[in-house]
Design a protein around this motif. Sequence first.
Motif, PDB file in Angstrom:
ATOM      1  N   ASP A  65       0.804  -1.380   0.106  1.00 39.55           N
ATOM      2  CA  ASP A  65      -0.009  -0.118  -0.090  1.00 39.55           C
ATOM      3  C   ASP A  65       0.915   1.253   0.042  1.00 39.55           C
ATOM      4  O   ASP A  65       0.750   2.264  -0.777  1.00 39.55           O
ATOM      5  CB  ASP A  65      -0.923   0.131   1.061  1.00 39.55           C
ATOM      6  N   PHE A  66       1.752   1.346   0.875  1.00 40.25           N
ATOM      7  CA  PHE A  66       2.829   2.300   0.847  1.00 40.25           C
ATOM      8  C   PHE A  66       3.376   2.610  -0.600  1.00 40.25           C
ATOM      9  O   PHE A  66       3.591   3.503  -0.997  1.00 40.25           O
ATOM     10  CB  PHE A  66       3.843   2.056   1.895  1.00 40.25           C
ATOM     11  N   ALA A  85       2.583   1.518  -3.514  1.00 36.81           N
ATOM     12  CA  ALA A  85       1.487   2.003  -4.390  1.00 36.81           C
ATOM     13  C   ALA A  85       1.329   3.459  -4.384  1.00 36.81           C
ATOM     14  O   ALA A  85       0.895   4.177  -5.215  1.00 36.81           O
ATOM     15  CB  ALA A  85       0.237   1.244  -4.347  1.00 36.81           C
ATOM     16  N   ASP A  86       1.054   3.979  -3.062  1.00 38.28           N
ATOM     17  CA  ASP A  86       0.949   5.317  -2.754  1.00 38.28           C
ATOM     18  C   ASP A  86       1.726   6.362  -3.058  1.00 38.28           C
ATOM     19  O   ASP A  86       1.755   7.653  -3.726  1.00 38.28           O
ATOM     20  CB  ASP A  86       0.289   5.782  -1.249  1.00 38.28           C
ATOM     21  N   TYR A  87       3.155   5.749  -2.910  1.00 40.50           N
ATOM     22  CA  TYR A  87       4.251   6.766  -2.974  1.00 40.50           C
ATOM     23  C   TYR A  87       5.321   6.505  -4.252  1.00 40.50           C
ATOM     24  O   TYR A  87       6.181   7.377  -4.759  1.00 40.50           O
ATOM     25  CB  TYR A  87       4.861   7.002  -1.747  1.00 40.50           C
TER      26      TYR A  87
END
Length: 148
Positions: free
Chosen positions: A67-68, A70-72
Amino acid sequence: MRPNALGRTIAGVIAVVGLAAGSVATAGTSFAATASTAQTTAVAQPAAVAATQNFGLTSAEAKNVQDFLADYWGYTGGIDGQLGTNSWKAFQRCLATYWGYTGAIDGDPGTNTIKALQRLLKADYGYTGDIDGIAGSGTRAAFKRFAA
């Protein structure tokens, strides 16, 4: 009659030598095929080993990391809890930007990737070991804190 018997003997010897030579040639070909197959297997195996490397994270923790990423960091793969090549490529982009990773963005979490990860973990997640590129128990524990 004698020259005829000698001719047959010579012809027989030539036939036996020819058959033996053919057997040796076939054995050599058989061996070469086996060696070639062994080389193909040896080359293909490391790629399979490096396919997923969670370094002790559970699937839920690895999903947090994805998730991290994918976000950044441009991770576009599935959030499946398996840190594979694409997850590690995204992580290498992060490590190259902030934590001194200078290797190829190849998705292989090798020694240089782990060293950069250890710098990140030492700065913010309680890693107290050496920056040695070995994902030992201290690295794994700090990586779990990062993933939490």
